[in-house]
Write an enzyme that holds these catalytic residues in place. Structure first.
Site, PDB file in Angstrom:
ATOM      1  N   THR A 188       0.868  -1.183   0.000  1.00 32.61           N
ATOM      2  CA  THR A 188       0.000   0.000   0.000  1.00 32.61           C
ATOM      3  C   THR A 188       0.890   1.212   0.000  1.00 32.61           C
ATOM      4  O   THR A 188       1.968   1.166   0.599  1.00 32.61           O
ATOM      5  CB  THR A 188      -0.827   0.031   1.322  1.00 32.61           C
ATOM      6  OG1 THR A 188      -1.724  -1.073   1.329  1.00 32.61           O
ATOM      7  CG2 THR A 188      -1.600   1.328   1.493  1.00 32.61           C
ATOM      8  N   ARG A 216     -13.803  -8.492  -0.355  1.00 28.15           N
ATOM      9  CA  ARG A 216     -12.903  -8.247   0.773  1.00 28.15           C
ATOM     10  C   ARG A 216     -12.442  -6.778   0.767  1.00 28.15           C
ATOM     11  O   ARG A 216     -12.067  -6.221  -0.256  1.00 28.15           O
ATOM     12  CB  ARG A 216     -11.695  -9.167   0.686  1.00 28.15           C
ATOM     13  CG  ARG A 216     -10.700  -9.034   1.855  1.00 28.15           C
ATOM     14  CD  ARG A 216      -9.540  -8.123   1.540  1.00 28.15           C
ATOM     15  NE  ARG A 216      -8.543  -8.091   2.607  1.00 28.15           N
ATOM     16  CZ  ARG A 216      -7.529  -7.238   2.651  1.00 28.15           C
ATOM     17  NH1 ARG A 216      -7.355  -6.354   1.701  1.00 28.15           N
ATOM     18  NH2 ARG A 216      -6.679  -7.261   3.660  1.00 28.15           N
ATOM     19  N   VAL A 217     -12.492  -6.168   1.931  1.00 26.88           N
ATOM     20  CA  VAL A 217     -11.987  -4.806   2.098  1.00 26.88           C
ATOM     21  C   VAL A 217     -10.899  -4.854   3.161  1.00 26.88           C
ATOM     22  O   VAL A 217     -11.062  -5.508   4.194  1.00 26.88           O
ATOM     23  CB  VAL A 217     -13.138  -3.856   2.523  1.00 26.88           C
ATOM     24  CG1 VAL A 217     -12.599  -2.505   2.953  1.00 26.88           C
ATOM     25  CG2 VAL A 217     -14.141  -3.690   1.376  1.00 26.88           C
ATOM     26  N   GLY A 218      -9.797  -4.183   2.901  1.00 23.71           N
ATOM     27  CA  GLY A 218      -8.696  -4.177   3.868  1.00 23.71           C
ATOM     28  C   GLY A 218      -8.759  -2.981   4.799  1.00 23.71           C
ATOM     29  O   GLY A 218      -9.807  -2.346   4.971  1.00 23.71           O
ATOM     30  N   ASP A 219      -7.632  -2.667   5.390  1.00 26.50           N
ATOM     31  CA  ASP A 219      -7.557  -1.565   6.356  1.00 26.50           C
ATOM     32  C   ASP A 219      -7.475  -0.191   5.699  1.00 26.50           C
ATOM     33  O   ASP A 219      -7.844   0.814   6.307  1.00 26.50           O
ATOM     34  CB  ASP A 219      -6.310  -1.750   7.234  1.00 26.50           C
ATOM     35  CG  ASP A 219      -5.029  -1.772   6.389  1.00 26.50           C
ATOM     36  OD1 ASP A 219      -4.977  -2.548   5.398  1.00 26.50           O
ATOM     37  OD2 ASP A 219      -4.090  -1.017   6.694  1.00 26.50           O
ATOM     38  N   GLY A 240       0.600  -3.795   4.929  1.00 24.40           N
ATOM     39  CA  GLY A 240       0.668  -5.174   5.403  1.00 24.40           C
ATOM     40  C   GLY A 240      -0.733  -5.768   5.427  1.00 24.40           C
ATOM     41  O   GLY A 240      -1.674  -5.170   4.913  1.00 24.40           O
ATOM     42  N   GLY A 242      -4.131  -6.298   6.105  1.00 27.20           N
ATOM     43  CA  GLY A 242      -5.026  -5.300   6.688  1.00 27.20           C
ATOM     44  C   GLY A 242      -5.926  -5.817   7.791  1.00 27.20           C
ATOM     45  O   GLY A 242      -6.358  -5.042   8.652  1.00 27.20           O
TER      46      GLY A 242
END
Ligand code: ASP
Length: 333
Positions: A188, A216-219, A240, A242
Site C-alpha cells: 500500500t 474483501r476490504v482491507g484496512d 501489510g 489489513g
C-alpha cells in the site's frame, strides 16, 4: 514489471539526476515534510513535494503523491496495475484524512484509476465518510471520473498462473521469490504530510491483497485502521495484511500512543507488539508495518518483519529511503 529493487535503483537514480525541476531543492517550506511507505514512496513523495515545497497544503500534497502511486508507476499492489481478486476483478481501496478530522474513503471500487481522488470527493461533497463498490463507482462517474478496464495483461497472466493452485497466501516482502510474475502480492502507499502552516493530512491507497475473496476490504479505506491524522498530535498509516490493522484499530492506536507522549517510533513499536500479542502464531507468517509522523515532524516506523522501508522528503532532501526496525529480524525475502 520492475522488481522492487530495480525500481528502487531507477527511482533513486532519477531523483539524483534530472527528475527535479530547477531550483526545486532550494525552495524552503519551513517544517514541511512528507513521508510514505515502501520504495515507491520516494517518487510519490516527490510528487507531493511539488505541492508542499511551494507552500501548498498537506491535503493537496498527499492527494498528488497518492495519485502518482496509482498511475505514475505500474506495480502489482496499488492503482491501475494492481493484481485482481480471486475472481479476476481489480478492486481498489483508498482513504484520505485531514488533521481537523475531515475524511473520506472508497472501498472495493472498480474501474476507476484514481480512487484517492474519489475519496477526496466523498470527503468534500457528501455527508458520508465511506462509499463502497457499485455505489462508489456510481458516485465517481457522477463526479466526472471515467470507468476503465484496470486489469493489465501482466495482472491477467499472474492471475491465470495463480488459478492453477488457487492458494491464498499473503507473502512477506516477496521480492526474489517465485510468485507468478515475481511481484509483491500486497502493499500500500500510506502517506503523511505536514505543511508549512502546521496542518497535517494523510492518504492511503491500494489494490489490497492479491487473490482476495470478492468483496474483501482491507484496512486502507478504514479510518483508524490504515490511516488516522489529528493536527493536535500527528498521523499514522499502515501497510501489510489489513485484517491485523482492523483488529487493532491500529493507526488510531499509534496516534493515541503519541498523544500520551510516545515518540512515533515507540508508538509504532507498541502497535506492532499488540499485533503479536493478539495472534502470536499468525504474526510469524505475515507482514504488518506502521509509519507515523508527529505534529513536530518527527518520523518513526516499525514492522513485524524485516524488509519494510519508508521514504522521507523535506526541504533538505527529497529522496531519503530508510529501513524500518522490526520484531522479527530474520531475512524473509
Ligand atoms: N494493507 C493492505 C490490505 O490489507 C495491503 C498491504 O498494504 O500490504 O489491503
Amino acid at each position: 514489471m520492475p522488481s522492487r529493487r530495480t525500481f528502487l535503483q531507477s527511482s533513486l537514480l532519477a531523483a539524483g539526476a534530472a527528475a527535479l525541476p530547477r531550483g526545486f531543492a532550494q525552495i524552503r517550506a519551513s517544517g514541511a515534510k512528507v513521508v510514505s511507505t515502501w520504495d515507491f514512496g520516494v517518487p510519490a513523495n516527490q510528487a507531493a513535494w511539488a505541492v508542499l515545497g511551494k507552500g501548498g497544503s498537506a491535503i493537496d500534497a498527499v492527494e498528488a503523491g497518492a495519485r502518482w502511486a496509482e498511475t505514475g508507476q505500474c506495480n502489482s499492489t496499488v492503482g491501475r496495475c494492481g493484481y485482481p481478486d480471486r475472481d479476476g476483478h481489480v478492486t481498489l481501496d483508498a482513504s484520505i484524512m485531514k488533521g481537523d478530522g475531515s475524511c473520506g474513503a472508497v472501498a472495493a471500487i472498480e474501474g476507476i484509476d484514481h480512487p484517492i481522488s474519489v475519496a477526496r470527493k466523498v470527503m468534500e461533497k457528501t455527508p458520508h465518510v465511506l462509499l463502497v463498490a457499485e455505489g462508489a463507482q456510481q458516485f465517481a462517474v457522477s463526479e466526472g471520473f471515467k470507468v476503465q478496464d484496470l486489469r493489465t495483461p501482466e495482472a491477467e497472466k499472474a492471475w491465470k498462473a495463480w488459478l492453477k493452485t488457487s492458494k491464498y497466501q499473503p507473502e512477506i516482502n516477496v521480492e526474489r521469490r517465485s510468485l507468478p510474475g515475481n511481484s509483491e502480492n500486497h502493499d500500500t502507499i500510506g502517506m503523511l504530510a505536514l505543511d508549512k502552516e502546521g496542518r497535517m493530512a494523510g492518504a492511503c491507497t491500494t489494490s489490497g491483497m492479491a487473490w482476495k475473496m470478492r468483496g474483501r476490504v482491507g484496512d486502507s479505506p478504514i479510518i483508524g485502521a490504515g490511516l488516522y491524522v489529528d493536527d493536535e498530535v500527528g498521523g499514522a498509516t499502515a501497510s501489510g495484511v489489513g485484517e491485523e490493522m482492523i483488529r487493532n484499530a491500529a493507526s488510531f492506536l499509534v496516534v493515541e500512543l503519541m498523544r500520551q507522549g510516545r515518540s512515533p517510533a515507540d508508538a509504532c513499536r507498541e502497535a506492532i507488539e499488540r499485533v503479536v500479542h493478539k495472534r502470536p502464531a499468525a504474526s510469524k507468517e505475515l507482514q504488518v508495518c506502521f509509519l507515523a509522523m508527529n505534529k513536530d515532524g518527527q518520523v518513526g516506523a516499525f514492522a513485524l518483519h524485516k524488509g519494510f522501508v519508508y521514504a522521507v522528503c523535506d526541504a533538505s532532501k527529497q529522496d531519503a529511503l530508510l529501513p524500518s526496525q522490526s520484531i522479527y529480524t530474520t531475512d524473509r525475502t
